[in-house]
Write an enzyme that holds these catalytic residues in place. Sequence first.
Site, PDB file in Angstrom:
ATOM      1  N   SER A  93       0.807  -1.225   0.000  1.00  0.00           N
ATOM      2  CA  SER A  93       0.000   0.000   0.000  1.00  0.00           C
ATOM      3  C   SER A  93       0.841   1.276   0.000  1.00  0.00           C
ATOM      4  CB  SER A  93      -0.908   0.013   1.235  1.00  0.00           C
ATOM      5  OG  SER A  93      -1.541   1.270   1.336  1.00  0.00           O
TER       6      SER A  93
ATOM      7  N   LYS B   8     -13.680  -4.837   3.283  1.00  0.00           N
ATOM      8  CA  LYS B   8     -14.548  -3.662   3.145  1.00  0.00           C
ATOM      9  C   LYS B   8     -16.026  -3.962   3.452  1.00  0.00           C
ATOM     10  CE  LYS B   8     -11.873  -1.225  -0.395  1.00  0.00           C
ATOM     11  NZ  LYS B   8     -11.966  -0.548  -1.676  1.00  0.00           N
TER      12      LYS B   8
ATOM     13  N   ASN C 265     -14.448   2.067   3.169  1.00  0.00           N
ATOM     14  CA  ASN C 265     -12.989   2.140   3.019  1.00  0.00           C
ATOM     15  C   ASN C 265     -12.358   3.179   3.939  1.00  0.00           C
ATOM     16  OD1 ASN C 265     -13.734   4.449   1.537  1.00  0.00           O
ATOM     17  ND2 ASN C 265     -11.916   4.285   0.245  1.00  0.00           N
TER      18      ASN C 265
ATOM     19  N   ASP D 286     -14.289   6.140  -2.655  1.00  0.00           N
ATOM     20  CA  ASP D 286     -13.868   5.921  -4.061  1.00  0.00           C
ATOM     21  C   ASP D 286     -14.679   6.796  -5.019  1.00  0.00           C
ATOM     22  OD1 ASP D 286     -11.916   3.993  -3.463  1.00  0.00           O
ATOM     23  OD2 ASP D 286     -13.401   2.399  -3.427  1.00  0.00           O
TER      24      ASP D 286
ATOM     25  N   ALA E  14     -15.122  -0.672  -7.698  1.00  0.00           N
ATOM     26  CA  ALA E  14     -14.880   0.707  -8.150  1.00  0.00           C
ATOM     27  C   ALA E  14     -16.084   1.216  -8.945  1.00  0.00           C
ATOM     28  CB  ALA E  14     -13.622   0.746  -9.024  1.00  0.00           C
TER      29      ALA E  14
ATOM     30  N   ASN F 159     -21.887  -4.375 -18.325  1.00  0.00           N
ATOM     31  CA  ASN F 159     -21.036  -5.424 -17.754  1.00  0.00           C
ATOM     32  C   ASN F 159     -21.193  -6.694 -18.564  1.00  0.00           C
ATOM     33  OD1 ASN F 159     -19.344  -5.441 -15.090  1.00  0.00           O
ATOM     34  ND2 ASN F 159     -20.068  -7.527 -15.361  1.00  0.00           N
TER      35      ASN F 159
ATOM     36  N   MET G  44      -5.492  -2.958 -17.095  1.00  0.00           N
ATOM     37  CA  MET G  44      -4.563  -2.961 -15.951  1.00  0.00           C
ATOM     38  C   MET G  44      -3.403  -3.914 -16.237  1.00  0.00           C
ATOM     39  SD  MET G  44      -5.711  -3.635 -12.026  1.00  0.00           S
ATOM     40  CE  MET G  44      -5.723  -5.395 -11.920  1.00  0.00           C
TER      41      MET G  44
ATOM     42  N   GLY H  90      -6.894   7.136 -13.804  1.00  0.00           N
ATOM     43  CA  GLY H  90      -7.256   6.625 -12.483  1.00  0.00           C
ATOM     44  C   GLY H  90      -6.405   7.111 -11.321  1.00  0.00           C
TER      45      GLY H  90
HETATM   46  P1  NAD Z   1     -13.615  -5.886  -9.181  1.00  0.00           P
HETATM   47  O1  NAD Z   1     -12.931  -7.199  -9.223  1.00  0.00           O
HETATM   48  O2  NAD Z   1     -14.522  -5.559  -8.055  1.00  0.00           O
HETATM   49  O3  NAD Z   1     -14.482  -5.743 -10.551  1.00  0.00           O
HETATM   50  C1  NAD Z   1     -13.949  -6.138 -11.784  1.00  0.00           C
HETATM   51  C2  NAD Z   1     -14.860  -5.664 -12.925  1.00  0.00           C
HETATM   52  O4  NAD Z   1     -14.157  -5.853 -14.153  1.00  0.00           O
HETATM   53  C3  NAD Z   1     -16.166  -6.447 -13.044  1.00  0.00           C
HETATM   54  O5  NAD Z   1     -17.192  -5.563 -13.437  1.00  0.00           O
HETATM   55  C4  NAD Z   1     -15.867  -7.452 -14.157  1.00  0.00           C
HETATM   56  O6  NAD Z   1     -17.030  -7.851 -14.854  1.00  0.00           O
HETATM   57  C5  NAD Z   1     -14.962  -6.612 -15.050  1.00  0.00           C
HETATM   58  N1  NAD Z   1     -14.066  -7.407 -15.896  1.00  0.00           N
HETATM   59  C6  NAD Z   1     -12.984  -8.132 -15.511  1.00  0.00           C
HETATM   60  N2  NAD Z   1     -12.377  -8.689 -16.580  1.00  0.00           N
HETATM   61  C7  NAD Z   1     -13.103  -8.300 -17.664  1.00  0.00           C
HETATM   62  C8  NAD Z   1     -12.987  -8.561 -19.055  1.00  0.00           C
HETATM   63  N3  NAD Z   1     -11.998  -9.314 -19.555  1.00  0.00           N
HETATM   64  N4  NAD Z   1     -13.892  -7.999 -19.884  1.00  0.00           N
HETATM   65  C9  NAD Z   1     -14.890  -7.232 -19.393  1.00  0.00           C
HETATM   66  N5  NAD Z   1     -15.048  -6.943 -18.087  1.00  0.00           N
HETATM   67  C10 NAD Z   1     -14.172  -7.477 -17.235  1.00  0.00           C
HETATM   68  O7  NAD Z   1     -12.479  -4.810  -9.348  1.00  0.00           O
HETATM   69  P2  NAD Z   1     -12.430  -3.332  -8.719  1.00  0.00           P
HETATM   70  O8  NAD Z   1     -11.953  -3.400  -7.335  1.00  0.00           O
HETATM   71  O9  NAD Z   1     -13.706  -2.641  -9.005  1.00  0.00           O
HETATM   72  O10 NAD Z   1     -11.247  -2.690  -9.586  1.00  0.00           O
HETATM   73  C11 NAD Z   1     -11.400  -2.351 -10.951  1.00  0.00           C
HETATM   74  C12 NAD Z   1     -10.217  -1.490 -11.373  1.00  0.00           C
HETATM   75  O11 NAD Z   1     -10.316  -0.226 -10.698  1.00  0.00           O
HETATM   76  C13 NAD Z   1      -8.840  -2.059 -10.967  1.00  0.00           C
HETATM   77  O12 NAD Z   1      -7.916  -1.754 -11.976  1.00  0.00           O
HETATM   78  C14 NAD Z   1      -8.495  -1.299  -9.698  1.00  0.00           C
HETATM   79  O13 NAD Z   1      -7.100  -1.187  -9.506  1.00  0.00           O
HETATM   80  C15 NAD Z   1      -9.105   0.039 -10.006  1.00  0.00           C
HETATM   81  N6  NAD Z   1      -9.457   0.839  -8.819  1.00  0.00           N
HETATM   82  C16 NAD Z   1      -9.020   2.120  -8.821  1.00  0.00           C
HETATM   83  C17 NAD Z   1      -9.348   2.949  -7.777  1.00  0.00           C
HETATM   84  C18 NAD Z   1      -8.846   4.367  -7.817  1.00  0.00           C
HETATM   85  O14 NAD Z   1      -8.943   5.059  -6.805  1.00  0.00           O
HETATM   86  N7  NAD Z   1      -8.345   4.825  -8.960  1.00  0.00           N
HETATM   87  C19 NAD Z   1     -10.126   2.477  -6.713  1.00  0.00           C
HETATM   88  C20 NAD Z   1     -10.567   1.151  -6.747  1.00  0.00           C
HETATM   89  C21 NAD Z   1     -10.225   0.329  -7.821  1.00  0.00           C
END
Ligand code: NAD
Length: 287
Positions: free
Chosen positions: A22, A73, A94, A109, A137, A157, A211, A257
């Site tokens: 972190s 969380k 969070n 977030d 997110a 989705n 990512m 992001g």
């Molecule tokens: P999560 O695992 O809760 O959700 C993943 C999402 O991605 C789901 O909706 C899933 O259906 C979709 N997905 C995954 N693979 C896919 C594919 N091949 N095709 C289509 N859809 C696909 O993840 P999360 O915690 O919501 O994180 C999502 C992204 O946001 C990550 O990169 C994370 O690092 C980033 N994030 C950024 C912040 C920020 O402050 N910038 C905060 C939280 C998360």
Amino acid sequence: METWISGTTGLLCLLGSPVGHSGSPAMYNFSFQKQKIDAAYLAFDVKKDQMPQALDAMRLFKMRGGNITMPCKNVAATLMDELSPAAKIIGAVNVVVNDHGKLIGHITDGIGFVRNLKEHGVAIKDKRLVVLGAGGAATAIQVQAALDGARQVTIFNRQDEFYPRAEATAKKLAKAAPDVEVVIEHLEAADKLKAAIAAADILVNATTVGMKPNDGESLVNPDFIRQDLVVADTVYNPLKTKLIEDAEKIGAKVAPGKGMLLWQGAAGYKLWTGQDMPVKAYQAFEA
Ligand code: NAD
């Protein structure tokens, strides 16, 4: 050895597992020192079943509060004395504020996302958003956008385990923000995605697509992007995703992001200290 820790120094913490990667301890301790706030922030590796004990320790040690990260969380939300409106809808926390033994849970977030847009000169009110994703997110963004007066939120989705979460979010928002039109579509329907983006003001990728190590991937055909579309991403590793690069090439306004990450952290800082986090100074320090 820094001499800023004394007998009166207050403690804040990060709870979750793993926590070793972190960036929060570095960011918050930099900010406390910069603003001469008598506090320190440490990360503790805590599993889900240890959360009741960890939160009792937060009360016992009179910590001002802390952050909760994965996988804790959701369980943390069930252990709070009070929840912010967004945390209540989402069922996740969070940021915890310890108000004299009463633990208040927030989710920042979505707040960070909206603030990041504002920093890029974009207001969320009355806007039409297309949000790709229904995970953590994405849900935070959908809920905060609705609470902050967006006109329409269209969720795309793929047909996976997250799809029902989109349906649950729409159901909750119908009650919490009845004026906002929430639409759910299958990501597989490319024609629907094209039409929705054409009608939208803001496009957000809130999936893990793009990512690392899958940088170079994007869910959006660059032909769907136009110059007056705002394109945001939640992914911050890499700093610029393929989607952001495609949008930049077309001349669209972009909000990567990293800004969301920074501003969601700053929102927690403000809740604990009442002060604005020295974001610019930290960015300069980090660069
Ligand atoms: P999560 O695992 O809760 O959700 C993943 C999402 O991605 C789901 O909706 C899933 O259906 C979709 N997905 C995954 N693979 C896919 C594919 N091949 N095709 C289509 N859809 C696909 O993840 P999360 O915690 O919501 O994180 C999502 C992204 O946001 C990550 O990169 C994370 O690092 C980033 N994030 C950024 C912040 C920020 O402050 N910038 C905060 C939280 C998360």
